[in-house]
Every structure is written in structure tokens, then in C-alpha cells.
Design a protein around this motif. Structure first.
Motif, PDB file in Angstrom:
ATOM      1  N   ASN A  80       0.518  -1.376   0.247  1.00 44.67           N
ATOM      2  CA  ASN A  80      -0.136  -0.318  -0.414  1.00 44.67           C
ATOM      3  C   ASN A  80       0.610   1.421   0.078  1.00 44.67           C
ATOM      4  O   ASN A  80       0.759   2.188  -0.498  1.00 44.67           O
ATOM      5  CB  ASN A  80      -0.789   0.296   0.830  1.00 44.67           C
ATOM      6  CG  ASN A  80      -1.795  -0.968   1.056  1.00 44.67           C
ATOM      7  OD1 ASN A  80      -2.867  -0.591   0.408  1.00 44.67           O
ATOM      8  ND2 ASN A  80      -1.655  -2.148   1.890  1.00 44.67           N
ATOM      9  N   SER A  84       2.383   1.447  -4.529  1.00 43.12           N
ATOM     10  CA  SER A  84       1.453   2.337  -4.456  1.00 43.12           C
ATOM     11  C   SER A  84       1.679   3.539  -4.765  1.00 43.12           C
ATOM     12  O   SER A  84       1.266   4.643  -3.930  1.00 43.12           O
ATOM     13  CB  SER A  84       0.031   2.212  -3.475  1.00 43.12           C
ATOM     14  OG  SER A  84       0.095   0.574  -3.739  1.00 43.12           O
ATOM     15  N   PRO A  85       2.598   4.415  -5.603  1.00 41.29           N
ATOM     16  CA  PRO A  85       2.926   5.713  -5.971  1.00 41.29           C
ATOM     17  C   PRO A  85       1.411   6.225  -6.460  1.00 41.29           C
ATOM     18  O   PRO A  85       1.421   7.574  -6.047  1.00 41.29           O
ATOM     19  CB  PRO A  85       3.976   5.478  -7.451  1.00 41.29           C
ATOM     20  CG  PRO A  85       4.022   3.976  -7.555  1.00 41.29           C
ATOM     21  CD  PRO A  85       3.307   2.964  -7.028  1.00 41.29           C
ATOM     22  N   LYS A  86       0.908   6.209  -7.310  1.00 42.77           N
ATOM     23  CA  LYS A  86      -0.297   6.240  -7.476  1.00 42.77           C
ATOM     24  C   LYS A  86      -1.424   6.870  -6.020  1.00 42.77           C
ATOM     25  O   LYS A  86      -1.556   8.287  -6.389  1.00 42.77           O
ATOM     26  CB  LYS A  86      -1.630   6.105  -8.761  1.00 42.77           C
ATOM     27  CG  LYS A  86      -2.699   6.406  -8.990  1.00 42.77           C
ATOM     28  CD  LYS A  86      -3.467   5.247  -9.853  1.00 42.77           C
ATOM     29  CE  LYS A  86      -3.248   4.954 -11.089  1.00 42.77           C
ATOM     30  NZ  LYS A  86      -4.101   4.238 -12.127  1.00 42.77           N
ATOM     31  N   GLU A  87      -1.695   5.829  -5.564  1.00 38.56           N
ATOM     32  CA  GLU A  87      -2.110   6.555  -4.482  1.00 38.56           C
ATOM     33  C   GLU A  87      -1.360   7.371  -3.667  1.00 38.56           C
ATOM     34  O   GLU A  87      -2.246   7.896  -2.741  1.00 38.56           O
ATOM     35  CB  GLU A  87      -2.311   5.103  -3.349  1.00 38.56           C
ATOM     36  CG  GLU A  87      -3.516   3.438  -3.563  1.00 38.56           C
ATOM     37  CD  GLU A  87      -4.466   4.953  -4.000  1.00 38.56           C
ATOM     38  OE1 GLU A  87      -4.893   5.068  -3.462  1.00 38.56           O
ATOM     39  OE2 GLU A  87      -5.010   4.607  -5.377  1.00 38.56           O
ATOM     40  N   MET A  89       0.553   9.850  -4.504  1.00 37.04           N
ATOM     41  CA  MET A  89       0.224  11.364  -5.227  1.00 37.04           C
ATOM     42  C   MET A  89      -1.427  11.327  -4.727  1.00 37.04           C
ATOM     43  O   MET A  89      -1.691  12.654  -5.203  1.00 37.04           O
ATOM     44  CB  MET A  89       0.783  10.469  -6.753  1.00 37.04           C
ATOM     45  CG  MET A  89       1.801  10.383  -7.408  1.00 37.04           C
ATOM     46  SD  MET A  89       2.614  12.103  -6.859  1.00 37.04           S
ATOM     47  CE  MET A  89       1.737  13.194  -8.084  1.00 37.04           C
ATOM     48  N   LYS A  90      -2.354  10.964  -5.184  1.00 36.24           N
ATOM     49  CA  LYS A  90      -3.574  10.560  -4.214  1.00 36.24           C
ATOM     50  C   LYS A  90      -3.677  11.505  -3.352  1.00 36.24           C
ATOM     51  O   LYS A  90      -4.244  12.637  -3.555  1.00 36.24           O
ATOM     52  CB  LYS A  90      -4.608   9.187  -5.004  1.00 36.24           C
ATOM     53  CG  LYS A  90      -5.959   9.793  -4.483  1.00 36.24           C
ATOM     54  CD  LYS A  90      -7.068   8.686  -4.039  1.00 36.24           C
ATOM     55  CE  LYS A  90      -6.630   7.922  -5.228  1.00 36.24           C
ATOM     56  NZ  LYS A  90      -7.698   6.642  -5.518  1.00 36.24           N
ATOM     57  N   SER A  92      -1.423  13.080  -2.738  1.00 41.06           N
ATOM     58  CA  SER A  92      -0.483  14.644  -1.131  1.00 41.06           C
ATOM     59  C   SER A  92      -1.108  15.602  -1.837  1.00 41.06           C
ATOM     60  O   SER A  92      -1.349  16.485  -1.444  1.00 41.06           O
ATOM     61  CB  SER A  92       0.711  14.813  -2.546  1.00 41.06           C
ATOM     62  OG  SER A  92      -0.212  14.475  -4.258  1.00 41.06           O
ATOM     63  N   GLN A 212      -0.002   7.026   4.067  1.00 37.67           N
ATOM     64  CA  GLN A 212       0.720   7.527   2.549  1.00 37.67           C
ATOM     65  C   GLN A 212       0.703   8.695   2.646  1.00 37.67           C
ATOM     66  O   GLN A 212       1.016  10.157   2.208  1.00 37.67           O
ATOM     67  CB  GLN A 212      -0.507   6.679   1.667  1.00 37.67           C
ATOM     68  CG  GLN A 212      -0.844   5.809   1.333  1.00 37.67           C
ATOM     69  CD  GLN A 212      -1.252   4.729   0.938  1.00 37.67           C
ATOM     70  OE1 GLN A 212      -2.168   5.735   1.291  1.00 37.67           O
ATOM     71  NE2 GLN A 212      -1.417   3.882   0.567  1.00 37.67           N
ATOM     72  N   SER A 216       3.613  12.092   1.944  1.00 35.17           N
ATOM     73  CA  SER A 216       3.857  12.546   1.394  1.00 35.17           C
ATOM     74  C   SER A 216       3.664  14.592   1.762  1.00 35.17           C
ATOM     75  O   SER A 216       4.128  15.334   1.021  1.00 35.17           O
ATOM     76  CB  SER A 216       1.799  13.000   0.222  1.00 35.17           C
ATOM     77  OG  SER A 216       1.741  11.753  -0.028  1.00 35.17           O
TER      78      SER A 216
END
Length: 337
Positions: A80, A84-87, A89-90, A92, A212, A216
Motif C-alpha cells: 500500500n 502504490s505511487p498512484k495512491e 500522489m492521490k 498528496s 500515505q 506526502s
């Protein structure tokens, strides 16, 4: 056994109320003191950054305890967080917004008394309500809308002729302070609802989402430190101006949001309302004793109106936060961190 269980539950709710109230009031008073004392002024950007680091460490510790197994804990982080770089970014987005909000709180309390700040900051309720309607497609009851307008009216009264603190010798700009609060409450409303929407989009644990977001957040706040105070920090040092009171502010800011997000699962909106009102009262009393705050009639009436509106907003109702068809039910409620 039933009456005993009910009494224990009531005592627990009262304990949660007391802790939430003390944390909120003490944080506001301590932050106000550190921004108006005659000691060397520290960099607020570094304090916000350290707060994010402590929140991350606390969330990691809670997740480790929640999983109960080192292997599952590592797998959860690998899947997770690292995978999960996309998560990341979300998350952030709220990280950036919360970083702005926290820095605005320092600016506001540099220019407004703690009691005035505590009352005015309750504008986050109508901001959150508006974001909830627009972003989560929820509806608000008539009583809740009335309480929102009542709260705004109370804040207008408080700001009409702001109470003055005779014990503060530093130069202040009330207009700048109010502007900072306006930005902070807008950030609080948007980021809180955005984070709630992200939570509902999957079955991912609250603490994984916190990790997460705080990862960020550390990156975002470090960039803010460099852009805002980089040259001065290079000259004076990252921890310039830090005292025991500054560390107390950082500690309260770190644990306050996490504690509230856990406690809210076991209490209700009425308790949250009482906690906010009690924090306003405690902040006012402390401001009178520590900063020589002079209470005005408009401040007293506005504060009373805000406290009543907070209570009305949290009253039990069937349609106040009804979820429109197609939105999954929330498993966890999170307050602004």
C-alpha cells in the motif's frame, strides 16, 4: 450488567470529551504563547514539518499493532505504500492543503487572541458542510442549515469588535489573522472531505491512508521549509528558537488529530460539539488570565451563538447526513487532521 455497561460507556465518553477539550484548548493557548512571547521566534514551517514526521511514526506504530504480525505489517507497507505511487500522489492533495492550513494556524495565532481564534475557527463547520454537499452528494437537514447560518452570525459578532489582549506587547494585525483563518477553514473543509472520499473509495485501512498522506506531507512541508525560510534556516539552524513550549505545541498538534480520528468512532457528534464549545470556554478563561483579554459584549454574544450552533449541528437526526444512492456507507469517520 446492562446498567454497568452503560455507565462504563458514559464514563469513557466523558473521558474522551475531557481529553479532546484539553488538547484543543492547550494547543491553542500554547501556540499563541509561542508566537507572542519575547523569545526568539521559531520557524513555523519547521514545526509543521516535524509534526508530519511524528504523525507518520505514530501511524506506523498503530498500524503495526493493528496488524499484530510483523510479516503482515511489512506486506501491508510494501503493497500500500512502496508499491502504490498512484495512491501516494492521490494523498498528496490533502497533504498540500493540510500543510497550508497548519501554517495559516501559526499566522492566525500570531495576530489574534486564542479565544477569538478558537471561535472564528469554527467556520470550518459550514465549510465542511458545503464541501460534503458538493463532493459527497449529501443533504443537510433544515436544523443543520439554520445552525450553519447561526454560527456564521456568531463569528461576525466576534469579529465586529474583537476582544483585545492587554498582556500582549508584540505588534498584531487582526485583519491578517482573520484572513489566515479564512484560508485555514477553507483548507480544513476541502481536505477533510477529500480524505473521507478517498477512504470510501476502497477498503484500505485508515492507518495505511494516514501513512500515505503523512509521507506526502513530509515531502510537501520540506519543500515549504526550503521555499519559505531556506536562507534563514541555513544561517540560524532548523531548530532555531525552539523551546519546551514549542515542542509542546508540536506534540499536541501531532497527537490531537490522530486521537480525534480514533475517538470519534466511539463517541458522537454531540460529544464533539460539547468538546468544541468547552475548548472555546477554556481558551477564553485562559486568555483572560494569561494575556489580559478584555471581553466585549459582542464577543460574549457571538461566542454563545457559536456554541449553541455547534450543539444544534450535532443533534441526532435522520436526514442530516443522509447518503445519496450509489455512495457506499462509510466505515470510518475522520475529522480534520
Amino acid at each position: 450488567m446492562a446498567p454497568l455497561r452503560e455507565n462504563v460507556h458514559l464514563l469513557f465518553k466523558l473521558y474522551c470529551l475531557a481529553v479532546m477539550t484539553l488538547v484543543a484548548a492547550t494547543y491553542t493557548i500554547a501556540l499563541r504563547y509561542t508566537r507572542t512571547s519575547d523569545k526568539e521566534l521559531y520557524f513555523s514551517t519547521t514545526a509543521v514539518c516535524i509534526t508530519e514526521v511524528i504523525k507518520l511514526l505514530l501511524s506506523v506504530g498503530i498500524l503495526a499493532k493493528e496488524t499484530g504480525n510483523l510479516g503482515r505489517f511489512k506486506a501491508s507497507l510494501r503493497e500500500n505504500v512502496l508499491g502504490s505511487p498512484k495512491e501516494l500522489m492521490k494523498l498528496s492533495v490533502p497533504s498540500l492543503v493540510y500543510a497550508v492550513q497548519n501554517n495559516m494556524a501559526f499566522l492566525a495565532l500570531s495576530n489574534l487572541d486564542a479565544a477569538v481564534y478558537q471561535v472564528t475557527y469554527q467556520l470550518k463547520i459550514p465549510c465542511t458542510a458545503l464541501c460534503t454537499v458538493l463532493m459527497l452528494n449529501r443533504t443537510l437537514s433544515r436544523l443543520q442549515w439554520i445552525s450553519v447560518f447561526m454560527l456564521c452570525g456568531g463569528v461576525v459578532l466576534v469579529q465586529w469588535r474583537p476582544a483585545q489582549a492587554t498582556g500582549v506587547v508584540v505588534e498584531q494585525n487582526p485583519l491578517l489573522g482573520f484572513g489566515a483563518i479564512a484560508v485555514a477553514v477553507l483548507c480544513s473543509g476541502f481536505a477533510g472531505v477529500y480524505f473521507e472520499k478517498v477512504l470510501k473509495s476502497s477498503d484500505t485501512s485508515l492507518w495505511v491512508r494516514n501513512i500515505q498522506m503523512y509521507l506526502s506531507g513530509i515531502v510537501v512541508t520540506l519543500v515549504g521549509v526550503y521555499l519559505s525560510d531556506g536562507a534563514e534556516i541555513k544561517e540560524k539552524g532548523f531548530f532555531y528558537g525552539y523551546t519546551y513550549y514549542v515542542w509542546l505545541v508540536i506534540f499536541l498538534a501531532s497527537v490531537g488529530g490522530l486521537y480525534t480520528s480514533v475517538v470519534v468512532k466511539y463517541t458522537d457528534n454531540i460529544m464533539k460539539g460539547f468538546s468544541a464549545a468547552a475548548a472555546i470556554v477554556l481558551s477564553t478563561i485562559a486568555s483572560v488570565m494569561l494575556f489580559g483579554l478584555q471581553i466585549t459584549l459582542t464577543f460574549a454574544l457571538g461566542t454563545l451563538l457559536v456554541c449553541v450552533s455547534i450543539y444544534l449541528y450535532g443533534l441526532p437526526r435522520q436526514d442530516t447526513t443522509s447518503i445519496q444512492q450509489g455512495e457506499p456507507a462509510s466505515k470510518e469517520r475522520v475529522s480534520g487532521v
